[in-house]
Design a protein around this motif. Structure first.
Motif, PDB file in Angstrom:
ATOM      1  N   SER A 709       0.758  -0.992   0.246  1.00 15.77           N
ATOM      2  CA  SER A 709       0.134   0.036  -0.088  1.00 15.77           C
ATOM      3  C   SER A 709       0.819   1.288   0.107  1.00 15.77           C
ATOM      4  N   LEU A 710       1.880   1.121   0.694  1.00 16.18           N
ATOM      5  CA  LEU A 710       3.051   2.329   0.738  1.00 16.18           C
ATOM      6  C   LEU A 710       3.559   2.476  -0.681  1.00 16.18           C
ATOM      7  N   GLN A 711       3.837   1.403  -1.292  1.00 15.43           N
ATOM      8  CA  GLN A 711       4.581   1.507  -2.682  1.00 15.43           C
ATOM      9  C   GLN A 711       3.290   2.212  -3.729  1.00 15.43           C
ATOM     10  N   GLN A 712       1.868   1.786  -3.535  1.00 14.54           N
ATOM     11  CA  GLN A 712       1.008   2.358  -4.536  1.00 14.54           C
ATOM     12  C   GLN A 712       0.647   4.001  -3.960  1.00 14.54           C
ATOM     13  N   ALA A 713       0.791   4.109  -2.669  1.00 15.37           N
ATOM     14  CA  ALA A 713       0.452   5.486  -2.427  1.00 15.37           C
ATOM     15  C   ALA A 713       1.482   6.474  -2.805  1.00 15.37           C
ATOM     16  N   LEU A 714       2.772   6.039  -2.766  1.00 17.37           N
ATOM     17  CA  LEU A 714       3.988   6.539  -3.419  1.00 17.37           C
ATOM     18  C   LEU A 714       3.796   6.957  -5.066  1.00 17.37           C
ATOM     19  N   ALA A 715       3.248   5.756  -5.453  1.00 19.50           N
ATOM     20  CA  ALA A 715       3.108   5.773  -6.978  1.00 19.50           C
ATOM     21  C   ALA A 715       2.071   6.821  -7.079  1.00 19.50           C
ATOM     22  N   VAL A 716       0.896   7.098  -6.539  1.00 22.57           N
ATOM     23  CA  VAL A 716       0.178   8.029  -6.886  1.00 22.57           C
ATOM     24  C   VAL A 716       0.494   9.489  -6.495  1.00 22.57           C
ATOM     25  N   LEU A 717       1.366   9.447  -5.450  1.00 27.36           N
ATOM     26  CA  LEU A 717       1.851  11.028  -5.034  1.00 27.36           C
ATOM     27  C   LEU A 717       2.836  11.323  -6.154  1.00 27.36           C
ATOM     28  N   ASN A 718       3.550  10.528  -6.600  1.00 27.21           N
ATOM     29  CA  ASN A 718       4.777  10.773  -7.612  1.00 27.21           C
ATOM     30  C   ASN A 718       4.077  11.179  -8.947  1.00 27.21           C
ATOM     31  N   ALA A 719       2.989  10.450  -9.201  1.00 25.30           N
ATOM     32  CA  ALA A 719       2.130  11.064 -10.499  1.00 25.30           C
ATOM     33  C   ALA A 719       1.651  12.166 -10.078  1.00 25.30           C
ATOM     34  N   LEU A 720       1.272  12.433  -8.912  1.00 27.05           N
ATOM     35  CA  LEU A 720       0.601  13.816  -8.508  1.00 27.05           C
ATOM     36  C   LEU A 720       1.794  15.068  -9.031  1.00 27.05           C
ATOM     37  N   SER A 721       3.040  14.509  -8.679  1.00 30.71           N
ATOM     38  CA  SER A 721       4.013  15.469  -8.887  1.00 30.71           C
ATOM     39  C   SER A 721       4.516  15.943 -10.224  1.00 30.71           C
ATOM     40  N   GLU A 722       3.900  15.286 -11.152  1.00 33.11           N
ATOM     41  CA  GLU A 722       4.559  15.289 -12.457  1.00 33.11           C
ATOM     42  C   GLU A 722       3.984  16.906 -12.842  1.00 33.11           C
ATOM     43  N   GLY A 723       4.677  17.338 -13.958  1.00 34.39           N
ATOM     44  CA  GLY A 723       4.229  18.534 -14.299  1.00 34.39           C
ATOM     45  C   GLY A 723       4.418  19.835 -13.401  1.00 34.39           C
ATOM     46  N   LYS A 724       5.929  19.633 -12.913  1.00 36.39           N
ATOM     47  CA  LYS A 724       6.396  20.751 -12.046  1.00 36.39           C
ATOM     48  C   LYS A 724       5.665  21.122 -10.831  1.00 36.39           C
TER      49      LYS A 724
END
Length: 762
Positions: A709-724
Motif C-alpha cells: 500500500s505504501l508503494q501504491q500511495a507513493l506511486a500516486v503521489l509521484n504521479a501527482l508531482s508530475e508537471g512541475k
C-alpha cells in the motif's frame, strides 16, 4: 503558486531565525518533512499559510499564539515568503501581534501586527487586510480553499470520507459557496408560505363574508343558507343561493314600496283635512280671545275717561303751585345774596387783620434797620475822627476846634464801616419806610371797605348781622315742585291710557272683522276623529317602513357580501393556480416529491460537485487499491423523511459487494481518504478558474500502510508531482526516510526549541 524561500523568526517552536530555500528540491517530485513528534513539522505549512493569508492552516492556532515562547526578548517575530505565481515573483512579510520589551524604560509593550507585500514592479502594499486581498487575487483562492488544495491533513480528509450527508452539506457549502442555492430555497419557501397564507386569508375572508349574509328564520332557503354559513356548500352554490335570496328580497322591496306610496297619498289627504280643522279651531279661539279683549278694553276706556275728567280739576292747583314756587325761589335768591355779602364782609375782616399784622411786622423791621443805620453812621463818623487825629501835631491848631493841645485824640479802628456801607444802610432804611407807607395805605383802604360793607349789612340784617336759615324755604320749594310733578304725571297718565285704549279698540275691531270673514270660508270638521285616523295610518306606515328597512338592510348586506365574495373568488382562483405550480417548485427544491428521494436543490448542486470529486478520487484509488475499490455516492436514503444524496459507499470489485465506507480497515480508509482529498483539491482548482498550485503538503497517515500500500500511495503521489509540482510529505515513518532522499529535518533541542535543515540526497 510555488514557494521559493521561507524565512521564520521566533515563530512557533523556532526560537531563532531559520530559512528554507525550496529551490534546492527542484521543480517537481516528492520531499519529506520529518522529525520528532511535536518538533514543528506542520508549523512550516502554518508559516506559509500565515504569510499568504494572515492565519494558520487550521482553526486551532491563532496569530497571537505564533510568538515563540523560546524567543529572546529582543528578537522579532515574523514570517517572510518569496513565491512565484504565473511566472512572476512576489515577496510577503508578516508579523503577528505580540508582547515585547520596551525600547526605553522598563516593562513590556504591544507590537501590533503588520503586513507588507512587494509586487514584481517593486511597489509595496502595506495594510494587512489589503495584503490578504491582493494575495487572494494573485493566487486565485482564499485561505480555506488553499488549505484544502495545498494541505492534506490526515484527520481532516478522513472526516470527509466518514461524514454524514448533513456534515458534507455544511462542508461543501463553505467550500463551493453553495449557500446561494440554500438562499434560493429559502426565497422559494418564503414565497410559497406567503402564497399559501394569501390563499388561506382569501378563504377566511370569503367565509367571513358568507357568515355576514342574512336570511330570515322560516324562509324556504334558510336551511341551505345555514349550510353555507357552516362552510358545507361549494362556492358556486353559495353564489347561486345569494342570487336567489337577493331576487326575492328585491321583489318584496318593490311590493312594500308600492304600499308605502299608497299610504303616503292617504296621509297627505288626511293631513290637509287636519290642517283645515286645526286652522278653524285656531281661528275660532283667536276670535273669542279678541272679542273678550274688546269687552275688557271698553270697560277700561270708560274708567280712563272718568279719570281724565277728574284730573281736569288739577289745573287751578297747578297755577297756584307755579306762583308759590316762583315766590319761594325769589326769597331764596335774596337770602343767598345776603349770605354772599356776609361772607364777603368776613373776607374783608380777615384781609384787614392780615394787613395790620403785616404793618406791625414791617414796622419792627423798619425799627431794626433804623438802629443798624444809626450805629453804622456813628461808627463811620468816629472812624473819620480817628483818621483826622492821626494828622494832629502837638503845638499846631486842630482843623476842627483850633486847639494847639491834643490831650485825648480819637482812636483809629481798622473795623470801621466804609462810606458805601453807611450809604447802603441808609438806602435799606428808606426802602423799608416806603414799603411801610404802602402797607399802611392798603390797610386803610381795607378798613374803609369793611366799615362800609358792615354798615350796609346792618341796615338789612340788624346789628347782629344774622342771615335767616334757607332750609325751611328749600323744603317748601321741594314740596311744591313734587306736588306739581305728581299732578302733571297723573294727568298725562290718564290721557295716555285713554288714547292707548282708543287705538287698541280700533285695531281689535278690524282684526275681529277679518277673523269672521276668514272663518266664513272654512268647513268645521271633527279634529279628534281625524287625529285618530292619522295615528292609524302612521302606525301602518311605520310597520311597513320597518319591514322595508329590514329587507333593504338584508339586501344591501347580501349584495355587498356577494360582490366581495365574487372578487375574492376570482383572486383566490388566480392565487390557487399560482400556488399549484409554486408548491410543485417548493417540493422540488426541498426534495419533497412523492416516490423520489429527499434531495434539496442545494444538495443536488453539491451532488454534482461530489460526483466530479469521486471521479477524480477513483482514478487514484484504483491504482492505490490495485483495482479493488471504487467510491460511489449512495443513490437512495434510509427513508423518504431523511435528507440524502451525499452519503458515500465503497464498491469491492473482488467480491462484487457494496458496503459502508466505515467498514474499511485503517490502511484502506487512509488510501480512500487521501484519494478523496486529492479529488477534492482537483475540483477546487477547477472551480477556481483552473488555478494551479505547484506545491502540496500531505500530513501523516502513512504509518498505517503495509509495504504494498505504501508503494501504491507513493506511486500516486509521484504521479501527482508530475508537471512541475513539489509534494511535501509530513511524516516520521522510517520507510519514507529511505525512499525519499530530499528532506527537511526538524529537530527539537534539549531546551525545547526547534531547528530545521534541508537535505538533498540526490
Amino acid at each position: 503558486m510555488r514557494p521559493l524561500r521561507l524565512t521564520l523568526s521566533a515563530f512557533g517552536p523556532y526560537a531563532g531565525e531559520i530559512s528554507l530555500d525550496f529551490r534546492i528540491f527542484g521543480e517537481k517530485g516528492l520531499y519529506l518533512i520529518t522529525g520528532d513528534t511535536g518538533a514543528g513539522k506542520t508549523t512550516i505549512f502554518d508559516a506559509i499559510t500565515y504569510a499568504l493569508y494572515g492565519e494558520a492552516s487550521g482553526d486551532v492556532r491563532k496569530p497571537e499564539m505564533f510568538r515563540s515562547k523560546y524567543a529572546l526578548p529582543g528578537s522579532s517575530t515574523f514570517v517572510e515568503l518569496v513565491f512565484t505565481c504565473r511566472g512572476r515573483e512576489y515577496k510577503v512579510r508578516r508579523s503577528p501581534r505580540y508582547q515585547r520589551p520596551k525600547e526605553r524604560g522598563q516593562g513590556m509593550t504591544t507590537q501590533n501586527e503588520s503586513g507588507e507585500l512587494t509586487l514584481p514592479d517593486g511597489r509595496l502594499v502595506t495594510k494587512t487586510t489589503e495584503v490578504t486581498k491582493r494575495i487572494t487575487e494573485i493566487v486565485g483562492v482564499d485561505r480555506q480553499q488553499f488549505t484544502r488544495i495545498a494541505m492534506l491533513a490526515q484527520g481532516e480528509f478522513q472526516k470527509l470520507l466518514l461524514a454524514s450527508t448533513e456534515e458534507r452539506m455544511k462542508f461543501f457549502r463553505q467550500l463551493f459557496n453553495t449557500e446561494k442555492y440554500e438562499l434560493l430555497q429559502s426565497e422559494i419557501g418564503r414565497d410559497f408560505r406567503s402564497l399559501y397564507g394569501e390563499c388561506e386569508d382569501l378563504r377566511k375572508s370569503i367565509a367571513q363574508y358568507i357568515s355576514g349574509t342574512c336570511c330570515i328564520d322560516g324562509h324556504r332557503l334558510y336551511e341551505q343558507w345555514q349550510r353555507a354559513v357552516e362552510g358545507k356548500l361549494l362556492l358556486k352554490e353559495v353564489l347561486a343561493l345569494l342570487d336567489s335570496l337577493m331576487q326575492e328580497d328585491e321583489q318584496e322591496l318593490v311590493f312594500q314600496n308600492s304600499r308605502i306610496q299608497r299610504l303616503e297619498q292617504q296621509l297627505q289627504e288626511l293631513a290637509a283635512k287636519i290642517n283645515e280643522a286645526t286652522r278653524y279651531h285656531r281661528l275660532s279661539g283667536e276670535l273669542e280671545e279678541k272679542q273678550r279683549r274688546q269687552e275688557q278694553d271698553k270697560k277700561r276706556l270708560e274708567e280712563a275717561q272718568e279719570r281724565c275728567r277728574q284730573v281736569k280739576a288739577y289745573d287751578q292747583r297747578l297755577e297756584q303751585l307755579l306762583e308759590q314756587i316762583a315766590g319761594l325761589r325769589e326769597q331764596l335768591a335774596r337770602l343767598e345774596e345776603m349770605q354772599k355779602e356776609k361772607e364777603q364782609l368776613v373776607r374783608l375782616y380777615t384781609a384787614c387783620e392780615r394787613a395790620k399784622e403785616s404793618y406791625r411786622r414791617e414796622e419792627q423791621e423798619r425799627q431794626r434797620l433804623r438802629g443798624e443805620y444809626l450805629k453804622t453812621e456813628q461808627a463811620f463818623w468816629e472812624h473819620q475822627a480817628g483818621m483826622l487825629s492821626g494828622t494832629l501835631i502837638e503845638g499846631q491848631p486842630c482843623p476842627v476846634c483850633g486847639s494847639l493841645s491834643h490831650p485825648k485824640p480819637a482812636p483809629y479802628s481798622d473795623q470801621a464801616p466804609t462810606r458805601e456801607q453807611w450809604q447802603q444802610a441808609r438806602k435799606k432804611l428808606e426802602k423799608k419806610e416806603q414799603e411801610l407807607l404802602q402797607i399802611n395805605k392798603e390797610a386803610a383802604g381795607l378798613q374803609g371797605q369793611t366799615e362800609e360793607k358792615e354798615r350796609c349789612l346792618k341796615e338789612l340784617l340788624g346789628e347782629d348781622l344774622r342771615v335767616p336759615e334757607t332750609g325751611r324755604l328749600r323744603q317748601q320749594l321741594y314740596e311744591r315742585q313734587k306736588e306739581r310733578e305728581s299732578l302733571l304725571g297723573e294727568k298725562e297718565e290718564a290721557e295716555k291710557t285713554r288714547n292707548g285704549l282708543l287705538q287698541e279698540l280700533s285695531l281689535l275691531e278690524g282684526e275681529i272683522q277679518a277673523k269672521k270673514e276668514e272663518l266664513a270660508g272654512i268647513q268645521d270638521r271633527n279634529l279628534d276623529q281625524l287625529t285618530a285616523e292619522l295615528k292609524g295610518l302612521n302606525d301602518r306606515k311605520r310597520e311597513i317602513s320597518n319591514t322595508r328597512e329590514s329587507i333593504g338592510y338584508r339586501l344591501e348586506k347580501n349584495r355587498f357580501a356577494l360582490e366581495q365574495i365574487r372578487q375574492k373568488a376570482i383572486l383566490l382562483e388566480k392565487k390557487e393556480a399560482d400556488y399549484g405550480w409554486m408548491k410543485a417548485l417548493h417540493d422540488t427544491v426541498n426534495g419533497r416529491q412523492n416516490e423520489k428521494g429527499k434531495i434539496m436543490l442545494e444538495t443536488y448542486v453539491q451532488m454534482a460537485y461530489f460526483d466530479r470529486i469521486l471521479r477524480q478520487a477513483n482514478l487514484r484509488l484504483e491504482v492505490m487499491s490495485g483495482g479493488q475499490y471504487t467510491l460511489v455516492r449512495k443513490k437512495d436514503t434510509e427513508n423518504n423523511r431523511s435528507q440524502g444524496g451525499l452519503d458515500l459507499e465503497v464498491v469491492d470489485h473482488y467480491n462484487g459487494s457494496v458496503r459502508n465506507v466505515k467498514t474499511l480497515s485503517g490502511g484502506e480508509a487512509f488510501k480512500a481518504s487521501l484519494c478523496l482529498a486529492l479529488g477534492l483539491a482537483d475540483e477546487i482548482q477547477a472551480c477556481s478558474g483552473g488555478v494551479r498550485l505547484d506545491t502540496m503538503f500531505v500530513d501523516e497517515g502513512f504509518g498505517s500502510l503495509d509495504e504494498e500500500s505504501l508503494q501504491q500511495a507513493l506511486a500516486v503521489l509521484n504521479a501527482l508531482s508530475e508537471g512541475k509540482r513539489l509534494v511535501g510529505i509530513i511524516s516520521h515513518v522510517e520507510e519514507l526516510k529511505l525512499r525519499i532522499p530530499r528532506q527537511i529535518l526538524v529537530t527539537k533541542t534539549k531546551i525545547g526549541f526547534s531547528d530545521a535543515k534541508m537535505t538533498n540526497g540526490l
